[in-house]
Write an enzyme that holds these catalytic residues in place. Structure first.
Site, PDB file in Angstrom:
ATOM      1  N   VAL A  43      -0.242  -5.270   4.777  1.00 18.12           N
ATOM      2  CA  VAL A  43       0.674  -4.580   3.871  1.00 18.12           C
ATOM      3  C   VAL A  43       0.071  -3.254   3.408  1.00 18.12           C
ATOM      4  O   VAL A  43       0.761  -2.231   3.320  1.00 18.12           O
ATOM      5  CB  VAL A  43       1.027  -5.469   2.655  1.00 18.12           C
ATOM      6  CG1 VAL A  43       1.894  -4.705   1.657  1.00 18.12           C
ATOM      7  CG2 VAL A  43       1.714  -6.750   3.097  1.00 18.12           C
ATOM      8  N   CYS A  44      -1.223  -3.265   3.126  1.00 18.57           N
ATOM      9  CA  CYS A  44      -1.888  -2.098   2.532  1.00 18.57           C
ATOM     10  C   CYS A  44      -1.680  -0.794   3.307  1.00 18.57           C
ATOM     11  O   CYS A  44      -1.347   0.227   2.686  1.00 18.57           O
ATOM     12  CB  CYS A  44      -3.374  -2.373   2.345  1.00 18.57           C
ATOM     13  SG  CYS A  44      -3.721  -3.763   1.241  1.00 18.57           S
ATOM     14  N   PRO A  45      -1.837  -0.755   4.630  1.00 23.46           N
ATOM     15  CA  PRO A  45      -1.680   0.543   5.299  1.00 23.46           C
ATOM     16  C   PRO A  45      -0.255   1.079   5.235  1.00 23.46           C
ATOM     17  O   PRO A  45      -0.054   2.293   5.275  1.00 23.46           O
ATOM     18  CB  PRO A  45      -2.124   0.274   6.737  1.00 23.46           C
ATOM     19  CG  PRO A  45      -1.988  -1.191   6.922  1.00 23.46           C
ATOM     20  CD  PRO A  45      -2.247  -1.803   5.573  1.00 23.46           C
TER      21      PRO A  45
END
Length: 179
Positions: free
Chosen positions: A50-52
């Site tokens: 999810v982070c990128p």
């Protein structure tokens, strides 16, 4: 957790500002941004899924944030070498126009109150800080749920009007007049 009206804590951390190892690292503190709006967002871990998507979306909007007089920076509890390796490996992160801060001692995240009790990593928190260093907006998402940087930009622009703004207000729409 710190909230609206609180002072954003002072910090000085190593930031990754480039994918080039010779130019990658720089010490960054909030004193470098005095007198400007600041958007600070935290993510749980590098090399995740999810982070990128969030980091890349903030990167895509960085120029619009700058046009609104705000600087953007991201922070996680990973170290600067992991940030650099991730920037070099992930296509969304290679040319990020803002620093990725390494809070490896968890000092900033702890002072902000955004460490996950179960995982010991930063929650998906976003802070909008005004030019005087006061927190004007905070959101925190569960570790599994990404946030929308477009909404962060909208809230920043609404705060900057100094006026009452209705639900779903966008720049160019009228603000509300109190009676």
């Amino acid at each position: 957790m710190l909230t609206v009206g609180d002072r954003f804590p002072a910090f000085e951390l190593t930031g990754v500002v480039s994918s080039d190892p010779g130019e990658a690292f720089r010490t960054i503190g909030n004193g470098d941004y005095e007198g400007r709006w600041l958007v600070v967002f935290a993510w749980p871990k590098d090399f995740t899924f999810v982070c990128p998507t969030e980091i890349g979306a903030f990167g895509d909007l960085t120029e619009r944030f700058r046009d609104a007089g705000a600087d953007v920076m991201g922070v996680s509890t990973d170290n600067e070498y992991v940030h650099l390796a991730w920037r070099q490996q992930h296509p969304l992160l290679g040319k990020l126009p803002f620093p990725m801060l390494a809070d490896i001692r968890r000092d900033l995240c702890q002072r902000l109150g955004i460490l996950s009790h179960s995982e010991g990593v930063a929650l998906r928190a976003t802070f909008i800080v005004d030019p005087e260093g006061t927190i004007r907006h905070v959101t925190v998402n569960d570790l599994d749920v990404g946030r929308d940087p477009n909404e962060t930009l909208r809230v920043l622009e609404a705060l900057q009007t100094g006026e009452l703004t209705p639900c779903a207000w966008t720049p160019g729409q009228p603000t509300l007049t109190s009676v």
